[in-house]
Design an enzyme around this catalytic site. Structure first.
Site, PDB file in Angstrom:
ATOM      1  N   THR A 110     -15.633 -92.357 -14.540  1.00  0.00           N
ATOM      2  CA  THR A 110     -15.466 -92.360 -13.082  1.00  0.00           C
ATOM      3  C   THR A 110     -13.997 -92.556 -12.710  1.00  0.00           C
ATOM      4  O   THR A 110     -13.482 -91.890 -11.800  1.00  0.00           O
ATOM      5  CB  THR A 110     -16.329 -93.474 -12.449  1.00  0.00           C
ATOM      6  OG1 THR A 110     -17.639 -93.386 -12.994  1.00  0.00           O
ATOM      7  CG2 THR A 110     -16.391 -93.343 -10.946  1.00  0.00           C
ATOM      8  N   CYS A 111     -13.329 -93.455 -13.410  1.00  0.00           N
ATOM      9  CA  CYS A 111     -11.920 -93.735 -13.090  1.00  0.00           C
ATOM     10  C   CYS A 111     -11.046 -92.518 -13.357  1.00  0.00           C
ATOM     11  O   CYS A 111     -10.235 -92.117 -12.526  1.00  0.00           O
ATOM     12  CB  CYS A 111     -11.402 -94.912 -13.920  1.00  0.00           C
ATOM     13  SG  CYS A 111     -12.327 -96.419 -13.653  1.00  0.00           S
TER      14      CYS A 111
END
Ligand code: BEZ
Length: 244
Positions: A128-129
């Site tokens: 996600t990051c």
């Protein structure tokens, strides 16, 4: 009489064995999801950026994300958030590896007389990051400058070696600085510890974003689910910055 005693003893042993067996099955069924989860996750976490475009590994990444979605409520403990509007930013130092030296940085002091966007993420290289959250801040760095942000700090709850490698890979402009909160001291001071021990990721930080003006929180948001980007996206933060 003796036969009855032997029989009772045998029956007792059988029952004990059966109870032990049931307990073993119960424990095993509890560990199955964890094993299923841990297997696909390391590949996407460790190589999310590096494997872009690699067919076989991107399938692994999808599995990892699906597994995370299934278990995304695990360990998502929300502590008392000290990053509310008007709060002082904690002076707890974060770290940055620069030219082989570790710098200790007090973000509150660094933001004195300036506007800083602080984006806290659970870790470097997580799917996600790397794929959804941080790229927007890099892409829109100039728009953030135009809206008055002197600096964007991406603070990852990973050690400074890993954060340096992440920054080297994403190649941010000078106004986007990657920093490390490897022992989660800042996250703790901010009341934003995220316990991902059950996922094998240990203690991390919530996914959050804040606009800091002169050492004070002018606006902030925490994602309710750290595996998703909604209210802390670059678009949302930029629009907050442009408002004030
Ligand atoms: C992420 O992809 O950023 C993530 C992975 C596991 C737990 C929390 C976040």
């Amino acid at each position: 009489m003796r036969m009855t005693a032997v029989h009772a003893q045998t029956e007792q042993m059988r029952q004990d064995r059966s109870a032990r067996c049931a307990e073993k099955h119960r424990l095993r069924s509890r560990t199955v999801p964890l094993r299923g989860l841990i297997r696909p996750v390391p590949a996407p976490c460790a190589f999310a950026g590096a494997t872009r475009g690699a067919e076989s590994l991107s399938r692994g990444r999808i599995q990892g994300i699906q597994a995370l979605e299934r278990f995304s409520t695990w360990g998502m403990s929300v502590c008392e958030d000290h990053m509310k509007t008007g709060s002082e930013l904690p002076s707890t130092p974060v770290q940055q590896l620069v030219n082989g030296e570790v710098r200790e940085i007090d973000l509150a002091a660094r933001s004195a007389g300036r506007t800083m966007v602080l984006v806290s993420v659970p870790g470097a290289f997580t799917p996600t990051c790397s794929d959804q959250h941080v790229p927007g801040f890099i892409r829109e760095a100039q728009a953030f400058r135009d809206a008055g942000a002197d600096e964007i700090v991406i603070l990852a709850a990973s050690d400074f070696f890993v954060v340096k490698a992440w920054s080297d890979q994403l190649k941010p402009p000078e106004t986007v600085q990657f920093m490390a909160d490897g022992s989660q001291k800042f996250a703790r001071a901010a009341g934003q510890i995220l316990d991902l021990t059950d996922l094998g990721l240990g203690l991390r930080s919530q996914r959050s974003a804040a606009v800091i003006r002169d050492g004070k929180v002018a606006w902030s948001a925490i994602e309710p689910d750290a595996t998703a980007v909604t209210i802390t996206s670059s678009e949302v933060v930029l629009s907050q910055l442009q408002r004030k």
